[in-house]
Motif scaffolding. Structure first.
Motif, PDB file in Angstrom:
ATOM      1  N   CYS A  30       0.823  -1.215   0.000  1.00 38.53           N
ATOM      2  CA  CYS A  30       0.000   0.000   0.000  1.00 38.53           C
ATOM      3  C   CYS A  30       0.855   1.262   0.000  1.00 38.53           C
ATOM      4  O   CYS A  30       0.552   2.224  -0.725  1.00 38.53           O
ATOM      5  N   VAL A  31       1.909   1.275   0.803  1.00 38.24           N
ATOM      6  CA  VAL A  31       2.777   2.455   0.888  1.00 38.24           C
ATOM      7  C   VAL A  31       3.428   2.735  -0.456  1.00 38.24           C
ATOM      8  O   VAL A  31       3.498   3.881  -0.912  1.00 38.24           O
ATOM      9  N   ASP A  32       3.879   1.675  -1.119  1.00 35.38           N
ATOM     10  CA  ASP A  32       4.552   1.840  -2.409  1.00 35.38           C
ATOM     11  C   ASP A  32       3.586   2.317  -3.494  1.00 35.38           C
ATOM     12  O   ASP A  32       3.846   3.295  -4.196  1.00 35.38           O
ATOM     13  N   ARG A  33       2.441   1.666  -3.605  1.00 37.48           N
ATOM     14  CA  ARG A  33       1.538   1.940  -4.725  1.00 37.48           C
ATOM     15  C   ARG A  33       0.640   3.148  -4.504  1.00 37.48           C
ATOM     16  O   ARG A  33       0.132   3.726  -5.472  1.00 37.48           O
ATOM     17  N   LEU A  34       0.454   3.535  -3.239  1.00 37.53           N
ATOM     18  CA  LEU A  34      -0.355   4.715  -2.954  1.00 37.53           C
ATOM     19  C   LEU A  34       0.497   5.922  -2.578  1.00 37.53           C
ATOM     20  O   LEU A  34      -0.032   6.962  -2.187  1.00 37.53           O
ATOM     21  N   ASP A  35       1.815   5.766  -2.687  1.00 29.38           N
ATOM     22  CA  ASP A  35       2.751   6.877  -2.476  1.00 29.38           C
ATOM     23  C   ASP A  35       2.588   7.479  -1.077  1.00 29.38           C
ATOM     24  O   ASP A  35       2.413   8.692  -0.907  1.00 29.38           O
ATOM     25  N   LEU A  36       2.707   6.617  -0.049  1.00 30.81           N
ATOM     26  CA  LEU A  36       2.476   7.041   1.328  1.00 30.81           C
ATOM     27  C   LEU A  36       3.752   7.166   2.162  1.00 30.81           C
ATOM     28  O   LEU A  36       3.672   7.555   3.334  1.00 30.81           O
ATOM     29  N   ALA A  37       4.906   6.850   1.590  1.00 27.90           N
ATOM     30  CA  ALA A  37       6.141   6.767   2.367  1.00 27.90           C
ATOM     31  C   ALA A  37       6.422   8.043   3.158  1.00 27.90           C
ATOM     32  O   ALA A  37       6.802   7.994   4.338  1.00 27.90           O
ATOM     33  N   GLY A  72     -11.095  14.746  -3.789  1.00 26.26           N
ATOM     34  CA  GLY A  72     -10.000  15.561  -3.313  1.00 26.26           C
ATOM     35  C   GLY A  72      -8.647  15.242  -3.914  1.00 26.26           C
ATOM     36  O   GLY A  72      -7.644  15.844  -3.528  1.00 26.26           O
ATOM     37  N   LEU A  73      -8.594  14.318  -4.859  1.00 21.34           N
ATOM     38  CA  LEU A  73      -7.320  13.936  -5.458  1.00 21.34           C
ATOM     39  C   LEU A  73      -7.082  14.689  -6.761  1.00 21.34           C
ATOM     40  O   LEU A  73      -8.019  14.964  -7.510  1.00 21.34           O
ATOM     41  N   ASP A  74      -5.812  15.013  -7.025  1.00 15.75           N
ATOM     42  CA  ASP A  74      -5.479  15.607  -8.316  1.00 15.75           C
ATOM     43  C   ASP A  74      -5.443  14.516  -9.379  1.00 15.75           C
ATOM     44  O   ASP A  74      -5.608  13.325  -9.077  1.00 15.75           O
ATOM     45  N   VAL A  75      -5.219  14.909 -10.615  1.00 17.21           N
ATOM     46  CA  VAL A  75      -5.289  13.963 -11.733  1.00 17.21           C
ATOM     47  C   VAL A  75      -4.281  12.824 -11.574  1.00 17.21           C
ATOM     48  O   VAL A  75      -4.601  11.653 -11.794  1.00 17.21           O
ATOM     49  N   VAL A  76      -3.046  13.160 -11.165  1.00 18.45           N
ATOM     50  CA  VAL A  76      -2.005  12.139 -11.011  1.00 18.45           C
ATOM     51  C   VAL A  76      -2.364  11.168  -9.893  1.00 18.45           C
ATOM     52  O   VAL A  76      -2.232   9.944 -10.038  1.00 18.45           O
ATOM     53  N   SER A  77      -2.829  11.705  -8.766  1.00 19.65           N
ATOM     54  CA  SER A  77      -3.190  10.851  -7.632  1.00 19.65           C
ATOM     55  C   SER A  77      -4.391   9.967  -7.959  1.00 19.65           C
ATOM     56  O   SER A  77      -4.448   8.800  -7.546  1.00 19.65           O
ATOM     57  N   LYS A  78      -5.352  10.521  -8.709  1.00 19.62           N
ATOM     58  CA  LYS A  78      -6.495   9.701  -9.123  1.00 19.62           C
ATOM     59  C   LYS A  78      -6.030   8.500  -9.939  1.00 19.62           C
ATOM     60  O   LYS A  78      -6.498   7.379  -9.743  1.00 19.62           O
ATOM     61  N   ALA A  79      -5.114   8.745 -10.861  1.00 18.15           N
ATOM     62  CA  ALA A  79      -4.606   7.667 -11.705  1.00 18.15           C
ATOM     63  C   ALA A  79      -3.914   6.600 -10.860  1.00 18.15           C
ATOM     64  O   ALA A  79      -4.052   5.394 -11.119  1.00 18.15           O
ATOM     65  N   LYS A  80      -3.164   7.025  -9.825  1.00 15.95           N
ATOM     66  CA  LYS A  80      -2.478   6.070  -8.956  1.00 15.95           C
ATOM     67  C   LYS A  80      -3.466   5.217  -8.182  1.00 15.95           C
ATOM     68  O   LYS A  80      -3.302   3.994  -8.068  1.00 15.95           O
ATOM     69  N   VAL A  81      -4.491   5.858  -7.628  1.00 10.93           N
ATOM     70  CA  VAL A  81      -5.487   5.113  -6.855  1.00 10.93           C
ATOM     71  C   VAL A  81      -6.229   4.130  -7.748  1.00 10.93           C
ATOM     72  O   VAL A  81      -6.431   2.969  -7.379  1.00 10.93           O
ATOM     73  N   ARG A  82      -6.635   4.574  -8.929  1.00 10.19           N
ATOM     74  CA  ARG A  82      -7.339   3.665  -9.844  1.00 10.19           C
ATOM     75  C   ARG A  82      -6.457   2.502 -10.250  1.00 10.19           C
ATOM     76  O   ARG A  82      -6.912   1.351 -10.297  1.00 10.19           O
ATOM     77  N   GLY A  83      -5.188   2.786 -10.549  1.00  9.92           N
ATOM     78  CA  GLY A  83      -4.263   1.714 -10.912  1.00  9.92           C
ATOM     79  C   GLY A  83      -4.067   0.735  -9.772  1.00  9.92           C
ATOM     80  O   GLY A  83      -4.015  -0.486  -9.982  1.00  9.92           O
ATOM     81  N   PHE A  84      -3.968   1.259  -8.562  1.00  9.50           N
ATOM     82  CA  PHE A  84      -3.801   0.399  -7.386  1.00  9.50           C
ATOM     83  C   PHE A  84      -5.004  -0.513  -7.196  1.00  9.50           C
ATOM     84  O   PHE A  84      -4.869  -1.719  -6.946  1.00  9.50           O
ATOM     85  N   LEU A  85      -6.205   0.042  -7.300  1.00 12.78           N
ATOM     86  CA  LEU A  85      -7.418  -0.759  -7.123  1.00 12.78           C
ATOM     87  C   LEU A  85      -7.538  -1.826  -8.206  1.00 12.78           C
ATOM     88  O   LEU A  85      -7.959  -2.955  -7.939  1.00 12.78           O
TER      89      LEU A  85
END
Length: 319
Positions: free
Chosen positions: A134-141, A180-193
């Motif tokens: 989760c930390v890696d794919r959702l950029d939480l580090a 509340g997510l920007d375009v880049v973050s939305k893409a990351k969340v969708r890819g992760f799911l």
């Protein structure tokens, strides 16, 4: 379905609502938030569950998690009656409720995760593996040592998604996961799911007002309105049933008369900017190519149809 994980059979939820009608008298009436809904979700499906505000989406999810008890009908999640065995069910599901967080407000993100590991009794090795993913794919580090109260809405949403997955749930309920997510973050969340579903087979029930979430994640969509299931099928079929339209917004180098192009119609002209409506299931590429060939095009954007508009058109078509 070969392996049904969620079953609803004529499920209802009725609330008693009291309102003041005079200084000394109150009137009680019943509000039917969910009105005889039936559907099944197979293990590993990603399903969009959409509708306007007040349609009954959140009430359905709360019944699926055991927060609310149905007024009638039958409901099962992984063979469990949520209202009767809520604690047992909690180990099989993950929930992200929009603006409400499951994290501890004053604790760093990593401490909230540590507490959740103890609550769900997740083995340390499995917890570390899930957390690292989760930390890696959702950029939480860079957020792990930050108190939850200091996170932005988008950061907290990513943190909540991770928290909902640390105990390996069979089902993940998501309410507006990209808010509340920007375009880049939305893409990351969708890819992760998408990866989560493909790699682990996690079943996802997604409620959202962003049709792009549905288009990129779900092959199946259900529409609820006024407590009733109006549609259950592929997204393309929803657009067809509602005759919905996307909007191509064009910025030209100067003012022109309304553009004439096959497959679209001009609905608004404002100086050098023009709005062209076209069927939602159609591609915008041919329209853009046709306009660019004959007009000095400076910029463009494509706007998706609102879910409320799609549903309104469905009603109009039935009238």
């Amino acid at each position: 379905m070969a392996d049904v994980l969620i079953t609803l059979d004529e499920v209802e939820k009725v609330f008693d609502v009291r309102r003041r009608v005079s200084l000394m008298r109150r009137e009680k009436r019943q509000v039917r938030a969910v009105d005889g809904i039936s559907f099944e979700v197979a293990r590993g499906e990603m399903v969009g569950y959409i509708g306007p505000n007040g349609a009954g989406k959140s009430t359905t999810i709360k019944m699926l998690t055991g927060i609310l008890t149905p007024s009638g009908g039958r409901l099962r999640v992984a063979g469990i009656d949520p209202a009767r065995e809520r604690m047992r069910l909690a180990h099989r599901i993950g929930v992200v409720f929009g603006q409400r967080t499951t994290l501890w407000w004053d604790l760093p993100l990593k401490d909230s995760y540590g507490l959740m590991r103890r609550m769900y009794r997740v083995p340390r090795a499995r917890f570390r593996e899930n957390l690292e993913r989760c930390v890696d794919r959702l950029d939480l580090a860079e957020l792990l040592d930050v108190p939850v109260r200091q996170l932005s809405l988008g950061q907290r949403m990513r943190g909540d998604i991770a928290a909902a997955l640390l105990h390996d749930p069979d089902v993940l309920y998501l309410d507006e996961p990209t808010i509340g997510l920007d375009v880049v973050s939305k893409a990351k969340v969708r890819g992760f799911l998408r990866q989560l579903n493909e790699e682990l087979g996690t079943t996802v029930l997604l409620t959202t007002h962003d049709l792009q979430d549905i288009e990129q994640l779900c092959e199946r969509v259900m529409v609820i309105d006024h407590g009733r299931l109006m549609y259950d099928g592929p997204l393309g079929g929803l657009h067809t049933a509602g005759e919905s339209e996307r909007m191509l917004v064009l910025d030209l180098a100067r003012e022109f008369a309304p553009i004439e192009v096959a497959g679209a119609r001009v609905v608004k002209v404002e100086g050098p900017r023009q709005w062209l409506a076209f069927p939602a299931q159609a591609s915008a590429a041919p329209l853009v190519a046709a306009v660019a060939a004959d007009y000095p095009l400076l910029d463009l954007s494509v706007r998706e149809p609102d879910i409320e508009d799609v549903i309104a058109r469905m009603y109009a078509g039935r009238g």
